[in-house]
Design an enzyme around this catalytic site. Structure first.
Site, PDB file in Angstrom:
ATOM      1  N   LYS A  45      35.576  64.598 -35.802  1.00 18.42           N
ATOM      2  CA  LYS A  45      36.808  64.739 -36.163  1.00 18.42           C
ATOM      3  C   LYS A  45      37.352  63.333 -36.688  1.00 18.42           C
ATOM      4  O   LYS A  45      36.925  62.444 -35.856  1.00 18.42           O
ATOM      5  CB  LYS A  45      37.586  65.187 -34.925  1.00 18.42           C
ATOM      6  CG  LYS A  45      39.172  65.131 -35.292  1.00 18.42           C
ATOM      7  CD  LYS A  45      39.717  66.046 -36.326  1.00 18.42           C
ATOM      8  CE  LYS A  45      41.070  65.894 -36.352  1.00 18.42           C
ATOM      9  NZ  LYS A  45      41.657  66.578 -37.822  1.00 18.42           N
ATOM     10  N   CYS A 128      44.898  60.010 -45.217  1.00 16.13           N
ATOM     11  CA  CYS A 128      45.830  59.465 -43.943  1.00 16.13           C
ATOM     12  C   CYS A 128      46.963  58.969 -44.225  1.00 16.13           C
ATOM     13  O   CYS A 128      47.347  58.825 -45.674  1.00 16.13           O
ATOM     14  CB  CYS A 128      44.954  58.078 -43.467  1.00 16.13           C
ATOM     15  SG  CYS A 128      44.587  56.910 -44.727  1.00 16.13           S
TER      16      CYS A 128
HETATM   17  C1  LIG Z   1      46.697  65.343 -42.764  1.00 13.28           C
HETATM   18  C2  LIG Z   1      46.251  64.330 -41.740  1.00 13.28           C
HETATM   19  C3  LIG Z   1      47.063  64.655 -40.029  1.00 13.28           C
HETATM   20  C4  LIG Z   1      47.047  62.988 -42.184  1.00 13.28           C
HETATM   21  C5  LIG Z   1      44.892  63.876 -41.323  1.00 13.28           C
HETATM   22  C6  LIG Z   1      44.013  64.800 -40.606  1.00 13.28           C
HETATM   23  C7  LIG Z   1      43.825  66.279 -41.125  1.00 13.28           C
HETATM   24  C8  LIG Z   1      44.272  67.382 -40.858  1.00 13.28           C
HETATM   25  C9  LIG Z   1      45.052  67.350 -39.535  1.00 13.28           C
HETATM   26  O1  LIG Z   1      44.448  66.889 -38.395  1.00 13.28           O
HETATM   27  O2  LIG Z   1      46.193  67.990 -39.571  1.00 13.28           O
HETATM   28  N1  LIG Z   1      43.991  68.450 -41.178  1.00 13.28           N
HETATM   29  C10 LIG Z   1      43.455  68.740 -42.580  1.00 13.28           C
HETATM   30  O3  LIG Z   1      43.232  69.862 -43.211  1.00 13.28           O
HETATM   31  N2  LIG Z   1      42.832  67.775 -42.976  1.00 13.28           N
HETATM   32  C11 LIG Z   1      43.081  66.247 -42.640  1.00 13.28           C
HETATM   33  O4  LIG Z   1      42.496  65.226 -42.966  1.00 13.28           O
END
Ligand SMILES: CC(C)(C)CCc1c(C(=O)O)[nH]c(=O)[nH]c1=O
Length: 310
Positions: A45, A128
């Site tokens: 993750k 990010c």
């Molecule tokens: C969207 C962010 C929270 C900035 C990064 C983590 C992430 C998330 C998340 O942790 O919400 N979900 C996704 O589908 N892709 C991602 O890259």
């Protein structure tokens, strides 16, 4: 080796891995993926410097033909994942995903990785956040170039980037021009399709709590966009930059199509979320059956060989 690949001198005996974020937050989940038949690698993750609980639930929902999520970057913190990838005895490569919640946190995290004993591939999640009021980093072209310039001034280990989908040909052109300036190990495309919305037809209510129901879309719904992004970047990027295809993989045919578009590795999120790790053996069998049917003995026989209508 029918399903092999190589990125930054690291060899993969299988082309499948999990999409970062799915089945990879805890060591138990990561251990299970390592032990799963059909995974050629695993990825963590996306790690931030410190532990994050993430958003309130429900923050992920299955929807017809896919998923929607606004997890909010829940993760155990960088040290937890650095400890895992540097001490775990594994028979397949382990990739480390990182995502600062600020521009400077990206640099802080990558300095720590540079100074650590981790020698594998790091993947910087360019979905990010950026400064408030500006779009995510990967949708801010100047910031992306500035960040990668600063990163490669000190980071000497293998580094790839995870990209959100683009929808404008000029964006493919411009982002590829930027990425080609850097000695990237790989580009992983796509991340979920940002800020979709799904409504529960019985209650006229959104299906996830964060962001008023807005969330990233994954699964079959994302395949056309995923294939286009793999194809577009493969056509534009230096051949030294390898491709991880992500998005919309449900069966072996979907994997085959990602490879036709240029993917070296294929990662799976939504389908893994709902089917579980046994999915990988299924995908491998289905892909090998398609290859046998077509007389291919290796992914090298057809990678990037998508045909257009002359
Ligand atoms: C969207 C962010 C929270 C900035 C990064 C983590 C992430 C998330 C998340 O942790 O919400 N979900 C996704 O589908 N892709 C991602 O890259």
């Amino acid at each position: 080796q029918a399903l092999h690949a190589e990125i930054a001198g690291i060899k993969f005996d299988d082309i499948f891995l999990n999409a970062s974020g799915v089945h990879c937050q805890t060591t138990a989940e990561l251990d299970e993926l390592l032990a799963t038949k059909g995974t050629g690698a695993i990825i963590t993750k996306s790690a931030t410097s410190a532990y994050r609980a993430g958003n309130p639930s429900p923050r992920l929902s299955k929807i017809p033909l896919g998923s929607i999520n606004s997890m909010g970057l829940p993760n155990e913190g960088l040290d937890y994942y650095l400890d895992y990838v540097t001490t775990k005895q594994a028979d397949k490569p382990m990739l480390l995903s990182v995502a600062g919640v600020s521009y400077t946190e990206n640099l802080d995290i990558l300095h720590k990785v540079q100074d650590s004993s981790f020698m594998g591939i790091t993947e910087l999640n360019l979905s990010c956040p950026n400064v408030p009021g500006k779009p995510q980093t990967a949708y801010d072209f100047e910031t992306t170039e500035r960040l990668l310039t600063e990163v490669f001034a000190f980071f000497t280990k293998p580094l790839g980037v995870k990209m959100p989908p683009y929808f404008d040909i000029v964006h493919f052109d411009d982002m590829a021009k930027i990425l080609n300036k850097f000695p990237l190990a790989h580009v992983n495309t796509i991340n979920s399709i940002g800020n979709g919305l799904w409504i529960n037809e019985d209650t006229d209510t959104v299906v996830i709590k964060p962001k008023g129901g807005f969330g990233g879309i994954g699964g079959a719904l994302a395949k056309p966009t995923a294939l286009a992004n793999v194809r577009a970047f493969r056509q534009r990027l230096n051949p030294t930059i390898k491709m991880i295809g992500t998005g919309g993989v449900v069966n072996g045919r979907d994997v085959y199509e990602h490879i036709l578009c240029g993917a070296d590795l294929v990662s799976v999120g939504t389908q893994l979320q709902f089917e579980g790790p046994s999915m990988f053996a299924r995908l491998e069998q289905e892909l090998l059956a398609i290859m046998a049917e077509k007389g291919y003995t290796s992914v090298d026989d057809f990678r990037g060989q998508l045909k257009i209508i002359e």
